[in-house]
Design a protein around this motif. Structure first.
Motif, mmCIF file in Angstrom:
data_model
loop_
_atom_site.group_PDB
_atom_site.id
_atom_site.type_symbol
_atom_site.label_atom_id
_atom_site.label_comp_id
_atom_site.label_asym_id
_atom_site.label_seq_id
_atom_site.Cartn_x
_atom_site.Cartn_y
_atom_site.Cartn_z
ATOM 1 N N LYS A 62 75.436 77.425 77.935
ATOM 2 C CA LYS A 62 75.520 77.729 76.514
ATOM 3 C C LYS A 62 75.494 79.250 76.332
ATOM 4 O O LYS A 62 74.629 79.931 76.916
ATOM 5 C CB LYS A 62 74.329 77.077 75.787
ATOM 6 C CG LYS A 62 74.194 77.403 74.327
ATOM 7 C CD LYS A 62 75.262 76.685 73.516
ATOM 8 C CE LYS A 62 75.183 77.071 72.047
ATOM 9 N NZ LYS A 62 76.390 76.641 71.309
ATOM 10 N N VAL A 118 74.403 82.317 74.632
ATOM 11 C CA VAL A 118 73.275 82.629 73.743
ATOM 12 C C VAL A 118 73.332 84.115 73.369
ATOM 13 O O VAL A 118 73.836 84.950 74.128
ATOM 14 C CB VAL A 118 71.914 82.305 74.393
ATOM 15 C CG1 VAL A 118 71.721 80.810 74.551
ATOM 16 C CG2 VAL A 118 71.755 82.999 75.733
ATOM 17 N N ASN A 172 70.567 86.231 66.993
ATOM 18 C CA ASN A 172 69.825 85.123 67.639
ATOM 19 C C ASN A 172 69.409 84.111 66.569
ATOM 20 O O ASN A 172 68.620 84.434 65.674
ATOM 21 C CB ASN A 172 68.583 85.702 68.329
ATOM 22 C CG ASN A 172 67.762 84.602 69.005
ATOM 23 O OD1 ASN A 172 68.249 83.490 69.219
ATOM 24 N ND2 ASN A 172 66.536 84.946 69.356
ATOM 25 N N THR A 206 66.869 78.837 67.366
ATOM 26 C CA THR A 206 66.846 77.501 67.984
ATOM 27 C C THR A 206 68.271 76.972 68.167
ATOM 28 O O THR A 206 69.097 77.086 67.253
ATOM 29 C CB THR A 206 66.053 76.517 67.098
ATOM 30 O OG1 THR A 206 64.740 77.037 66.912
ATOM 31 C CG2 THR A 206 65.956 75.146 67.738
ATOM 32 N N TYR A 207 68.495 76.417 69.342
ATOM 33 C CA TYR A 207 69.760 75.737 69.612
ATOM 34 C C TYR A 207 69.425 74.260 69.823
ATOM 35 O O TYR A 207 68.509 73.948 70.591
ATOM 36 C CB TYR A 207 70.421 76.279 70.874
ATOM 37 C CG TYR A 207 70.744 77.760 70.816
ATOM 38 C CD1 TYR A 207 71.996 78.193 70.387
ATOM 39 C CD2 TYR A 207 69.805 78.710 71.205
ATOM 40 C CE1 TYR A 207 72.291 79.554 70.343
ATOM 41 C CE2 TYR A 207 70.084 80.051 71.162
ATOM 42 C CZ TYR A 207 71.338 80.478 70.729
ATOM 43 O OH TYR A 207 71.631 81.808 70.683
ATOM 44 N N SER A 208 70.164 73.381 69.146
ATOM 45 C CA SER A 208 69.900 71.945 69.285
ATOM 46 C C SER A 208 71.087 71.246 69.944
ATOM 47 O O SER A 208 72.244 71.620 69.713
ATOM 48 C CB SER A 208 69.636 71.311 67.931
ATOM 49 O OG SER A 208 68.447 71.827 67.405
ATOM 50 N N LYS A 240 66.793 70.814 73.032
ATOM 51 C CA LYS A 240 66.475 71.989 72.210
ATOM 52 C C LYS A 240 66.201 73.209 73.088
ATOM 53 O O LYS A 240 65.571 73.075 74.154
ATOM 54 C CB LYS A 240 65.242 71.698 71.347
ATOM 55 C CG LYS A 240 65.039 72.669 70.203
ATOM 56 C CD LYS A 240 64.029 72.127 69.197
ATOM 57 C CE LYS A 240 62.614 72.311 69.662
ATOM 58 N NZ LYS A 240 61.620 71.893 68.658
ATOM 59 N N GLU A 265 64.638 77.031 72.334
ATOM 60 C CA GLU A 265 64.125 78.041 71.406
ATOM 61 C C GLU A 265 64.228 79.390 72.125
ATOM 62 O O GLU A 265 63.603 79.574 73.182
ATOM 63 C CB GLU A 265 62.676 77.760 71.033
ATOM 64 C CG GLU A 265 62.513 76.517 70.154
ATOM 65 C CD GLU A 265 61.065 76.094 70.026
ATOM 66 O OE1 GLU A 265 60.263 76.929 69.562
ATOM 67 O OE2 GLU A 265 60.746 74.972 70.404
#
Lengths: 334, 562
Positions: free
Chosen positions: A165, A167, A184, A187-189, A201, A203
């Motif tokens: 992913k 980021v 940023n 949180t990525y879900s 998830k 964080e």
């Protein structure tokens, strides 16, 4: 007359275009194989074994296996899955697909399989009907007329959850950049990565280390999305030995700490030793289906006050075990 | 004995002898002791105390005879005996402690004796139980006699009281009053125990007057039942106690009828006509249906008999066709005929009869249940992960209700076990197995004799030595077909037929056998446990019939002479 001819031509053109348009061809475009929450599914084919069997009959137990996930077993790598069978020796005697071996099947007789995950060759994953065992129906003891008995199967296989992913590495601690490349989100879900263990998830925290440096820290949540049991894969031994260690039902001396635990690896940027994150605790225990692990960069990153995108890769290898049962009615021959 | 004092007033004859003062007998007046001293309420206190002890026994111990209560109860009655002696030692009714000791300490002595007898005869405890319970009444009876004597009744208490009763009528009168008292008192004191056992719903005290009326009504019903002896409360209580001593009652469910379940039945036992007369043939056509999956053929001995209602000695055996016994291979419906008034041997004279057809046969009932086993450290690791093992592996929390095969009896199995059972590689496992045999309520017959009572367990499972009820040392064999361990329990032949029979066993898996048991240490291993009972059973069907007098019928035909 001319009108009729032009009509015929139009119909012909339409038919030809319809044929061309409806012609089959390969699916084009990228396939995201890293979706879904299943690995290998195990099922009984609809009529195998039949719902009703008779005394002294022999029937075949077949496992319907389907790799619905993203990970492919590689024979050269030593990856393979094992199908086991579980039955009541009071009612059945087992025979392997080649010869009768008595009441219980030896692990060596358990059929092994290789299955490709989702990909261009198998857009929905590879499916396989694997013959597991012949079961002979014993004579019903006592005076019971028609017992209903469970026949169970289990599948034990290595699998991998992989997430890559992009980021945002937010080094702009002072919000000096009026037009940042990225921000940023915190949180990525996720839902799933095509494996029974899903990273649900992340964080992301950019912990300031100095005026211009941050230490990217990720709190990762993993979840067991299926009903099976997960075992840590022992990386110190070969894959086949690691599978045997967990999947062999006769193997009674084992480390029970490997149950419900996962070893996590994570990288930020290139997949090399320098970019590897330190994860703790590692291995991490799964409790009530969830596990949380914190991975952080061992050094710091300098961004010259400019945020940038980086690739976060998280990987976990494990062995997964699930099972299923089917009820079979045994009919007495009188 | 104490010599009488000359200074006290005498209303009855006193014999004084210097030669043998110990022979002196004296019966004091009411309210006096042997010295003629005023006796203030001692007897009343003793009667009250005895009643309290009796009630205490009923409430706390429920008259129960077991190892835990026996010492407490013995001590309790011994205390009563000592107090009685202390109070009445100067009284003439008890000339010596040995006399009281004989009567009052009887229960103290006999309860353990009967308890020992009970353990010797294993299950046939009802006789010993009843006797023991009756003996408990003796101190109360004795105190009652003392009291009556104190009231100047016409009999003499103590060692020779039976000889000194003035008249049999007065003795019977006193004894009758005592019995009524005892029955009522037992019924009242036992009543709360029975309600607790669910026979009558317990009534909340705060419901006030209505509840009190209800309670009184129920109590009276119980008391009247006890007095009239129709299914009396004491009898019920004894059976409850019997059942309790036999262990918990396990149940099961009969195997679903797939085609036709195993059975032996008598059907079509009906009268076709309305009126029957002397000398006119009477036919019954009972059908005996049987189905068995056992290895043996079914042999059914049957007969029919007419019992004269008014004259029980006048019973007539009917002729049956086909001849008894009938043999059934696996499944058959046999139409039979039972006939009367067809020859000289089966003539029915005018009167009411109960015609009974009974079929006696051997039958077997099997019960099946399934336990689940799991390797202990594996189960613990799964639990440590916050998972519920039962949900994760689709294991029921308790064994399912045992499935038992058709027939007249129920064979239930213990369900009060937590599954899966943890099995440790180093220590093995231990768990209970229980089995209950009971004549089904709907069955019209009774078990005559239990011939086999067996438990079948997988070869890796064994009975813990000496840890079974009914028979602590069952015989062990191996079933050649299944490889199962078979434990045969001997059942005493005089087992009460009204009660169920429960067998409990502690089972074990030794560490050496763990590998044999656990087919899959990463999952759940199921094992079927079976029970078998083979018994002799008599099935009965009855019909009432009235034979009318036929004015034109002279006499039974005389047998032909040659």
């Amino acid at each position: 007359m001319r009108k009729k001819q032009s009509k015929k031509i139009i119909v012909l053109i339409l038919l030809v275009s319809l044929f061309i348009l409806s012609s089959c061809g390969r699916r084009v475009g990228p396939i995201d194989i890293y979706t879904g929450t299943q690995g290998i599914t195990l099922d009984f084919p609809k009529n195998i074994p039949p719902k009703k069997v008779y005394e002294n009959q022999t029937f075949l137990v077949v496992a319907e296996l389907w790799n619905k996930g993203s990970y492919s077993f590689n024979e050269t790598r030593g990856d393979f899955g094992v199908v086991g069978v579980n039955y009541d020796p009071l009612y059945f005697s087992a025979a392997s697909t080649t010869n009768f071996v008595g009441d219980l099947l030896n692990y060596e007789d358990y059929p092994r399989f290789f299955l490709s995950g989702k990909g261009y060759d198998w857009p929905d994953g590879e499916r396989l009907n694997k013959e597991v065992v012949f079961l002979k129906v014993n004579e019903i003891p006592g005076t019971r007329e028609s017992p209903v008995v469970d026949v169970g199967m289990s599948v034990c296989y290595p699998y991998q959850t992989l997430l890559s992913k992009g980021v945002c590495i937010d080094v702009d601690t002072y919000d000096a950049d009026q037009n940042p490349v990225c921000v940023n989100p915190g949180t990525y879900s996720f839902v799933g990565q095509g494996a029974p263990i899903a990273i649900t998830k992340i964080e992301a925290d950019m912990v300031p280390a100095s005026m211009e440096e941050v230490q990217p820290t990720f709190r990762i949540t993993l979840k067991n999305m299926q009903k099976g049991v997960v075992f840590t894969k022992d990386d110190k031994i070969s894959t086949s030995l690691a599978i045997d260690k967990v999947c062999n039902p006769q193997e009674n001396i084992r480390n029970r700490d490997d149950i419900n635990s996962l070893t996590i690896e994570a990288w930020l940027g290139a997949d090399n030793k320098d970019s590897k994150l330190k994860c703790t605790p590692n291995p991490v225990r799964i409790y009530e289906g969830d596990a949380e692990v914190t991975c952080f960069m061992q050094g710091t990153t300098r961004g010259h006050n400019r945020n940038y995108m980086s690739l976060l890769t998280i990987k976990t290898n494990y062995i997964y075990r699930s099972q299923t049962t089917k009820k079979v009615r045994i009919v007495r021959l009188i | 004995m104490v010599t009488s004092s000359s200074s006290r007033p005498l209303s009855m004859t006193a014999h004084t002898s210097t030669a043998s003062p110990k022979k002196t007998t004296y019966t004091p007046n009411y309210g006096e002791n042997r010295q003629g001293q005023e006796y203030q309420g001692g007897r009343e206190m003793l009667v009250l105390l005895a009643m309290i002890f009796h009630a205490f026994d009923a409430f706390i111990f429920g008259f129960e005879i077991n190892a835990k209560t026996i010492i407490s109860r013995a001590l309790m009655y011994a205390t009563l005996a000592i107090i009685t002696h202390a109070v009445l030692k100067e009284h003439d009714a008890f000339g010596a402690i040995k006399e009281y000791g004989f009567w009052a300490l009887i229960p103290v002595f006999f309860i353990p004796v009967f308890y020992y007898l009970l353990s010797l005869i294993k299950v046939n405890a009802d006789f010993a139980h009843n006797i023991s319970a009756v003996i408990l009444a003796i101190p109360i009876y004795l105190i009652y006699l003392m009291y009556m004597k104190g009231c100047n009744h016409e009999f003499y208490g103590g060692w020779d009281f039976l000889k000194n009763i003035v008249s049999p009528i007065s003795w019977a009168k006193v004894y009758f009053i005592f019995l009524v008292f005892l029955v009522i008192f037992s019924a009242i004191t036992l009543f709360p125990q029975v309600t607790e056992l669910g026979e009558t719903p317990r009534i909340a005290i705060n419901e006030g007057g209505k509840a009190f009326v209800e309670l009184t009504k129920n109590t009276w019903t119980k008391v009247s039942e006890a007095i009239t002896g129709t299914g009396g409360i004491i009898k019920d209580r004894y059976w409850e106690l019997w059942n309790q001593s036999m262990g918990e009652r396990y149940t099961g469910q009969v195997e679903d009828e797939y085609r036709a379940r195993a059975k032996v039945e008598i059907t079509n036992f009906e009268l076709k006509g309305q009126k029957y007369y002397e000398g006119v043939p009477v036919f019954f056509f009972p059908i005996i249906s049987a189905r068995s999956f056992g290895d043996d053929r079914l042999r059914i001995d049957y007969n029919c008999t007419a019992y004269n209602v008014s004259n029980k000695s006048q019973n007539v055996k009917g002729n049956v066709n086909p001849n008894s016994p009938i043999i059934i291979e696996k499944y058959d419906d046999v139409g039979t005929t039972c006939e009367f008034n067809t020859d000289t041997t089966n003539m029915l004279s005018a009167g009411s009869y109960i015609v009974e057809v009974n079929a006696r046969f051997e039958f077997e009932t099997w019960a099946y249940t399934r336990y689940a086993f799991m390797e202990k450290s594996y189960a613990n690791s799964v639990r440590a992960g916050g998972d519920d093992v039962n949900i994760k592996f689709d294991v029921p929390r308790n064994p399912p209700a045992a499935i038992y095969t058709g027939g007249p009896v129920m064979l239930g199995m213990n369900q009060n076990i937590n599954l899966p059972i943890s099995v440790d590689y180093s220590k093995g496992a231990s768990f209970p197995v229980g089995m209950t045999l009971e004549n089904k309520e709907i069955s019209k017959g009774e078990i005559i004799n239990v011939k086999e009572f067996k438990l079948y367990v997988p070869s890796a499972i064994e009975v813990s030595p000496g840890r079974c009820t009914v028979d602590s040392t069952p015989t062990r064999t191996t079933d050649p077909d299944t490889g199962y361990n078979v434990y045969s329990f001997s059942v005493p032949p005089n087992r009460p037929k009204q009660s169920y029979l429960t067998m409990d066993c502690a089972m074990m898996v030794s560490s050496a056998n763990v590998n044999n048991l656990l087919a899959d240490p990463n999952g759940v291993t199921g094992a079927t446990i079976m029970g078998k009972v083979k018994y002799e059973y008599v099935l009965k069907e009855t019909k009432r019939i009235r034979i009318n007098k036929d004015p034109y019928y002279n006499a039974a035909p005389t047998p032909a002479t040659t």
